[in-house]
Design a protein around this motif. Structure first.
Motif, PDB file in Angstrom:
ATOM      1  N   TYR A   1      -4.916   3.602   0.203  1.00  0.00           N
ATOM      2  CA  TYR A   1      -5.720   3.098   1.501  1.00  0.00           C
ATOM      3  C   TYR A   1      -7.191   3.195   1.452  1.00  0.00           C
ATOM      4  N   GLY A   2      -7.706   3.670   0.387  1.00  0.00           N
ATOM      5  CA  GLY A   2      -9.279   3.596   0.427  1.00  0.00           C
ATOM      6  C   GLY A   2      -9.943   4.959   0.987  1.00  0.00           C
ATOM      7  N   ALA A   3     -10.969   5.208   0.793  1.00  0.00           N
ATOM      8  CA  ALA A   3     -11.892   6.300   1.268  1.00  0.00           C
ATOM      9  C   ALA A   3     -12.009   5.967   2.732  1.00  0.00           C
ATOM     10  N   ASN A   4     -11.987   6.997   3.407  1.00  0.00           N
ATOM     11  CA  ASN A   4     -12.222   7.202   4.967  1.00  0.00           C
ATOM     12  C   ASN A   4     -13.568   7.409   5.215  1.00  0.00           C
TER      13      ASN A   4
ATOM     14  N   ILE B   1      -3.071  16.740  -3.942  1.00  0.00           N
ATOM     15  CA  ILE B   1      -2.248  15.508  -4.395  1.00  0.00           C
ATOM     16  C   ILE B   1      -1.996  14.476  -3.325  1.00  0.00           C
ATOM     17  N   LYS B   2      -1.773  14.937  -2.213  1.00  0.00           N
ATOM     18  CA  LYS B   2      -1.438  13.717  -1.004  1.00  0.00           C
ATOM     19  C   LYS B   2      -2.939  13.170  -0.676  1.00  0.00           C
ATOM     20  N   GLY B   3      -4.110  13.913  -0.601  1.00  0.00           N
ATOM     21  CA  GLY B   3      -5.300  13.279  -0.330  1.00  0.00           C
ATOM     22  C   GLY B   3      -5.544  12.270  -1.330  1.00  0.00           C
TER      23      GLY B   3
ATOM     24  N   TYR C   1       1.081   4.202  -2.770  1.00  0.00           N
ATOM     25  CA  TYR C   1       0.910   5.667  -2.242  1.00  0.00           C
ATOM     26  C   TYR C   1       2.088   6.595  -3.033  1.00  0.00           C
ATOM     27  N   ARG C   2       3.331   6.160  -2.818  1.00  0.00           N
ATOM     28  CA  ARG C   2       4.563   6.863  -3.167  1.00  0.00           C
ATOM     29  C   ARG C   2       4.351   6.787  -4.848  1.00  0.00           C
ATOM     30  N   ALA C   3       4.115   5.680  -5.618  1.00  0.00           N
ATOM     31  CA  ALA C   3       3.966   5.700  -6.835  1.00  0.00           C
ATOM     32  C   ALA C   3       2.872   6.982  -7.506  1.00  0.00           C
ATOM     33  N   THR C   4       1.860   6.727  -6.674  1.00  0.00           N
ATOM     34  CA  THR C   4       0.580   7.696  -6.878  1.00  0.00           C
ATOM     35  C   THR C   4       1.358   9.089  -6.812  1.00  0.00           C
ATOM     36  N   MET C   5       1.950   9.462  -5.571  1.00  0.00           N
ATOM     37  CA  MET C   5       2.546  10.942  -5.540  1.00  0.00           C
ATOM     38  C   MET C   5       3.298  11.241  -6.578  1.00  0.00           C
TER      39      MET C   5
ATOM     40  N   LYS D   1       0.705  -1.220   0.072  1.00  0.00           N
ATOM     41  CA  LYS D   1       0.107   0.092   0.227  1.00  0.00           C
ATOM     42  C   LYS D   1       0.901   1.214  -0.012  1.00  0.00           C
ATOM     43  N   PHE D   2       1.919   1.285   0.511  1.00  0.00           N
ATOM     44  CA  PHE D   2       2.682   2.283   0.776  1.00  0.00           C
ATOM     45  C   PHE D   2       3.435   2.545  -0.687  1.00  0.00           C
ATOM     46  N   LYS D   3       3.905   1.669  -1.156  1.00  0.00           N
ATOM     47  CA  LYS D   3       4.570   1.650  -2.563  1.00  0.00           C
ATOM     48  C   LYS D   3       3.783   2.167  -3.593  1.00  0.00           C
TER      49      LYS D   3
END
Length: 72
Positions: free
Chosen positions: A69-72, A60-62, A35-39, A31-33
């Motif tokens: 991680y999916g929607a909160n 961008i961060k959101g 996140y970083r790739a999307t950023m 999931k972190f990978k």
């Protein structure tokens, strides 16, 4: 109201615990990978391209968090 409890006496399984920990860590890392790739991908885009997607630079961060991680 009715309540049901299921209390089972199970022994401690060390290898099962290690496997669960390993799977959890692998899932978090994947999931972190993502996140970083999307950023990285979104940060490469120009303001005009982001605007075409309906994303502001401050969002961008959101967007990356939601993607990984999916929607909160």
């Amino acid at each position: 109201m009715a309540y049901a409890n299921d209390a089972r006496a199970t022994g401690f399984n060390f290898f099962g615990s290690v496997a669960n920990l390993s799977a959890t860590l692998a899932d978090r890392f994947a999931k972190f990978k993502l996140y970083r790739a999307t950023m990285v991908e979104l940060e490469k885009l120009s303001d005009r391209e982001l605007n075409d997607l309906g994303i502001g630079r401050a969002m961008i961060k959101g967007v990356a968090i939601e993607a990984a991680y999916g929607a909160n």
